[in-house]
Write an enzyme that holds these catalytic residues in place. Structure first.
Site, PDB file in Angstrom:
ATOM      1  N   VAL A   9       0.822  -1.581  -0.146  1.00  0.00           N
ATOM      2  CA  VAL A   9      -0.252  -0.109   0.084  1.00  0.00           C
ATOM      3  C   VAL A   9       0.915   1.021   0.004  1.00  0.00           C
ATOM      4  O   VAL A   9       2.017   1.316   0.733  1.00  0.00           O
ATOM      5  CB  VAL A   9      -0.793   0.112   1.140  1.00  0.00           C
ATOM      6  CG1 VAL A   9      -0.020   0.207   2.741  1.00  0.00           C
ATOM      7  CG2 VAL A   9      -2.005   0.828   1.105  1.00  0.00           C
ATOM      8  N   PHE A  10       0.354   2.411  -0.566  1.00  0.00           N
ATOM      9  CA  PHE A  10       1.730   3.715  -1.167  1.00  0.00           C
ATOM     10  C   PHE A  10       0.723   4.603  -0.123  1.00  0.00           C
ATOM     11  O   PHE A  10      -0.544   4.543  -0.586  1.00  0.00           O
ATOM     12  CB  PHE A  10       1.488   3.819  -2.606  1.00  0.00           C
ATOM     13  CG  PHE A  10       2.387   5.114  -2.660  1.00  0.00           C
ATOM     14  CD1 PHE A  10       3.869   5.109  -2.579  1.00  0.00           C
ATOM     15  CD2 PHE A  10       1.879   5.846  -3.054  1.00  0.00           C
ATOM     16  CE1 PHE A  10       4.249   6.280  -3.404  1.00  0.00           C
ATOM     17  CE2 PHE A  10       2.153   7.665  -3.033  1.00  0.00           C
ATOM     18  CZ  PHE A  10       3.423   7.391  -3.164  1.00  0.00           C
ATOM     19  N   TYR A  12       0.275   8.521   0.523  1.00  0.00           N
ATOM     20  CA  TYR A  12       1.079  10.129   0.598  1.00  0.00           C
ATOM     21  C   TYR A  12       0.426  11.133   1.196  1.00  0.00           C
ATOM     22  O   TYR A  12       0.752  11.762   0.699  1.00  0.00           O
ATOM     23  CB  TYR A  12       0.622   9.658  -0.958  1.00  0.00           C
ATOM     24  CG  TYR A  12      -1.536  10.339  -1.290  1.00  0.00           C
ATOM     25  CD1 TYR A  12      -1.822  11.217  -0.482  1.00  0.00           C
ATOM     26  CD2 TYR A  12      -1.634   8.577  -1.006  1.00  0.00           C
ATOM     27  CE1 TYR A  12      -3.067  11.691  -0.700  1.00  0.00           C
ATOM     28  CE2 TYR A  12      -3.158   8.838  -1.347  1.00  0.00           C
ATOM     29  CZ  TYR A  12      -4.117   9.650  -0.965  1.00  0.00           C
ATOM     30  OH  TYR A  12      -5.082  10.077  -1.260  1.00  0.00           O
ATOM     31  N   SER A  14      -1.575  10.590   5.342  1.00  0.00           N
ATOM     32  CA  SER A  14      -0.913  10.601   7.325  1.00  0.00           C
ATOM     33  C   SER A  14      -0.203   8.791   7.067  1.00  0.00           C
ATOM     34  O   SER A  14       0.430   8.375   8.202  1.00  0.00           O
ATOM     35  CB  SER A  14      -2.882  10.319   8.005  1.00  0.00           C
ATOM     36  OG  SER A  14      -3.270   9.193   7.472  1.00  0.00           O
ATOM     37  N   GLU A 102      -9.836   5.225   5.232  1.00  0.00           N
ATOM     38  CA  GLU A 102      -9.772   5.353   5.138  1.00  0.00           C
ATOM     39  C   GLU A 102     -11.436   5.723   3.591  1.00  0.00           C
ATOM     40  O   GLU A 102     -12.301   6.032   2.961  1.00  0.00           O
ATOM     41  CB  GLU A 102      -9.287   5.321   3.440  1.00  0.00           C
ATOM     42  CG  GLU A 102      -7.736   5.373   4.194  1.00  0.00           C
ATOM     43  CD  GLU A 102      -7.111   6.562   4.287  1.00  0.00           C
ATOM     44  OE1 GLU A 102      -7.324   7.213   3.882  1.00  0.00           O
ATOM     45  OE2 GLU A 102      -5.917   6.561   5.504  1.00  0.00           O
TER      46      GLU A 102
END
Length: 202
Positions: A9-10, A12, A14, A102
């Site tokens: 998982v990326f 960008y 938090s 998310e």
């Protein structure tokens, strides 16, 4: 039967300064074809339903160009972040954790991650998962004047803490990722909110 590919998982936003659990490897990298902008309302972490804060999302560059003619930032900025490889034993748990974290308007996409290898840009991870706030999600706010955005971040607070804390932590984390990591939008907002912090209030 070949083993399943690792779950990567990326992060960008938090996820850079608050990584997911059960990480077995991590590497800094960057994306192509996206911008990182404070273009997403936060009703559940850095704001409330009545007074939503602002958090970053990724936007496809061609989408952003369609409605952000007032955006003052150069195209040279690159979205740096961290690619986390998750322990396969805990993949289902981490997916559930991330889906909940998310949940406020983000959609999972798979994208290639780039890095600098022997001084040259190259794909270092073919397919990583990334949560993107698409422009048709209900929390997407789009482009706002920078001064108004800074003011909103400065005053907002939610269950996860002050909105400005999120901004400051993200800016510092992005600086530490790579000598090449720079984000005009992020750093300009950081400077403006710190100015508000330093201004005596009536």
């Amino acid at each position: 039967m070949s083993p399943a590919p690792p779950f990567v998982v990326f992060g960008y936003g938090s996820l850079i300064f608050k990584p997911p659990p059960n990480v077995v490897a991590q590497v800094p990298g960057f994306l192509k074809g996206y911008v990182r902008r404070f273009a997403q309302k936060s009703h559940d972490h850095r704001g409330t339903p009545e007074n939503p804060g602002r958090v970053v999302t990724l936007v496809h560059k061609e989408d952003w160009d369609l409605f952000s003619g007032s955006d003052a930032f150069p195209n040279e900025d690159t979205v740096w972040g961290v690619a986390y490889t998750i322990d396969s034993e805990y993949e289902a748990d981490v997916r559930a954790y991330l889906d909940y974290r998310e949940k406020d308007g983000y959609t999972m996409e798979t994208i290639p991650i780039y890095g600098i290898v022997d001084g040259v840009e190259a794909v270092i991870i073919q397919s990583a998962y990334c949560y993107v706030g698409r422009k048709d999600n209900p929390s997407f706010i789009g482009s706002e004047p920078l001064a108004a955005l800074a003011e909103r971040i400065w005053v907002s607070e939610g269950p996860s803490g002050p909105n400005k804390e999120y901004l400051y932590k993200l800016a510092e984390a992005v600086r530490q990722l790579s000598p090449d990591s720079y984000d005009s939008h992020l750093f300009a907002l950081e400077a403006m909110v710190k100015t508000l912090d330093a201004t005596p209030q009536k």
